[in-house]
Design a protein around this motif. Structure first.
Motif, PDB file in Angstrom:
ATOM      1  N   VAL A   1       0.870  -1.400   0.233  1.00 33.29           N
ATOM      2  CA  VAL A   1       0.098   0.022  -0.158  1.00 33.29           C
ATOM      3  C   VAL A   1       0.924   1.086  -0.511  1.00 33.29           C
ATOM      4  CG1 VAL A   1      -2.366   1.132   1.229  1.00 33.29           C
ATOM      5  CG2 VAL A   1      -1.879  -1.275   1.302  1.00 33.29           C
ATOM      6  N   TYR A   2       1.841   1.177   1.011  1.00 39.07           N
ATOM      7  CA  TYR A   2       3.138   2.148   0.998  1.00 39.07           C
ATOM      8  C   TYR A   2       3.440   1.779  -0.744  1.00 39.07           C
ATOM      9  CZ  TYR A   2       3.047   2.766   5.848  1.00 39.07           C
ATOM     10  OH  TYR A   2       2.482   3.187   7.272  1.00 39.07           O
ATOM     11  N   ILE A   3       3.807   2.030  -1.230  1.00 38.04           N
ATOM     12  CA  ILE A   3       5.100   1.852  -2.642  1.00 38.04           C
ATOM     13  C   ILE A   3       3.754   2.102  -3.796  1.00 38.04           C
ATOM     14  CG2 ILE A   3       5.668   0.421  -4.471  1.00 38.04           C
ATOM     15  CD1 ILE A   3       6.143  -1.759  -2.397  1.00 38.04           C
ATOM     16  N   ALA A   4       2.172   1.424  -3.975  1.00 39.71           N
ATOM     17  CA  ALA A   4       1.086   2.316  -4.698  1.00 39.71           C
ATOM     18  C   ALA A   4       0.826   3.144  -3.990  1.00 39.71           C
ATOM     19  CB  ALA A   4      -0.290   1.917  -4.368  1.00 39.71           C
ATOM     20  N   SER A   5       0.959   4.090  -3.333  1.00 35.91           N
ATOM     21  CA  SER A   5       0.135   5.048  -2.489  1.00 35.91           C
ATOM     22  C   SER A   5       1.743   6.291  -3.082  1.00 35.91           C
ATOM     23  CB  SER A   5       0.935   5.619  -0.581  1.00 35.91           C
ATOM     24  OG  SER A   5      -0.762   5.046  -0.454  1.00 35.91           O
ATOM     25  N   VAL A   6       2.908   5.769  -2.955  1.00 37.03           N
ATOM     26  CA  VAL A   6       3.856   6.632  -3.443  1.00 37.03           C
ATOM     27  C   VAL A   6       4.257   6.865  -5.296  1.00 37.03           C
ATOM     28  CG1 VAL A   6       6.838   7.157  -3.685  1.00 37.03           C
ATOM     29  CG2 VAL A   6       5.061   6.481  -1.332  1.00 37.03           C
ATOM     30  N   ILE A   7       4.138   5.518  -5.821  1.00 38.74           N
ATOM     31  CA  ILE A   7       4.116   5.862  -7.403  1.00 38.74           C
ATOM     32  C   ILE A   7       2.380   6.400  -8.034  1.00 38.74           C
ATOM     33  CG2 ILE A   7       3.130   4.066  -9.318  1.00 38.74           C
ATOM     34  CD1 ILE A   7       4.951   2.520  -7.526  1.00 38.74           C
ATOM     35  N   ILE A   8       1.585   7.170  -7.333  1.00 43.44           N
ATOM     36  CA  ILE A   8       0.303   7.077  -7.456  1.00 43.44           C
ATOM     37  C   ILE A   8       0.315   8.708  -7.613  1.00 43.44           C
ATOM     38  CG2 ILE A   8      -2.732   7.272  -6.787  1.00 43.44           C
ATOM     39  CD1 ILE A   8      -2.518   4.217  -6.327  1.00 43.44           C
ATOM     40  N   GLY A   9       0.838   9.091  -6.031  1.00 47.63           N
ATOM     41  CA  GLY A   9       1.196  10.306  -5.377  1.00 47.63           C
ATOM     42  C   GLY A   9       1.982  10.935  -6.809  1.00 47.63           C
ATOM     43  N   SER A  10       3.063  10.423  -7.035  1.00 51.36           N
ATOM     44  CA  SER A  10       3.766  11.036  -7.971  1.00 51.36           C
ATOM     45  C   SER A  10       2.964  11.212  -9.061  1.00 51.36           C
ATOM     46  CB  SER A  10       5.131  10.310  -7.890  1.00 51.36           C
ATOM     47  OG  SER A  10       5.692  10.209  -6.734  1.00 51.36           O
TER      48      SER A  10
END
Length: 142
Positions: free
Chosen positions: A51-60
């Motif tokens: 979830v953290y990885i997806a959040s960073v990618i989607i946020g970027s």
């Protein structure tokens, strides 16, 4: 016609290389500061790494889109408050990570044998940042 094609290909290559460089720098910055691993450690949510990885990618990606798109948001105040809280949390964690990085200066001053000059070193950095910001806002921003 071939000249325009070559120019377009060069622009694409330069744009892609620039984007990769900036993106790599951003990821390296987050990695060096250790914001995400520290957040996972403090919140004891090791099971949510994906979830953290997806959040960073989607946020970027979302931030990049919002930077280049001509989109306006007319959102309710509640959503704007939530958005502001997320920005505040990120900036607070970034500031906390940077203060941990400042622990490097005492180590460097001991290695260079300038322990008594540590205050001068930090003040030079602070005043340099202030002078640079004032210079930028008075000269470049109009």
């Amino acid at each position: 016609m071939i000249q325009n094609l070559i120019i377009n290909i060069l622009e694409i290559a330069i744009g892609l290389a620039s984007g990769l460089a900036v993106g790599g720098g951003f990821v390296a910055f987050l990695t060096v500061l250790g914001i995400i691993p520290r957040l996972i450690q403090l919140s004891r949510t090791e099971s949510l790494v994906q979830v953290y990885i997806a959040s960073v990618i989607i946020g970027s990606l979302f931030g990049t889109y919002m930077s280049f798109a001509d989109v306006t948001w007319d959102q309710p105040v509640v959503i704007l408050i939530l958005w502001g809280c997320f920005h505040g949390i990120f900036n607070g964690m970034l500031a906390a990570a940077l203060t941990e990085v400042l622990n490097v200066f005492p180590i460097i001053s001991k290695r260079l044998r300038i322990d008594d000059k540590l205050l001068w070193l930090l003040m030079a950095i602070v005043f340099g940042k202030i002078a640079g910001s004032i210079f930028q806002w008075t000269i470049f921003v109009r």
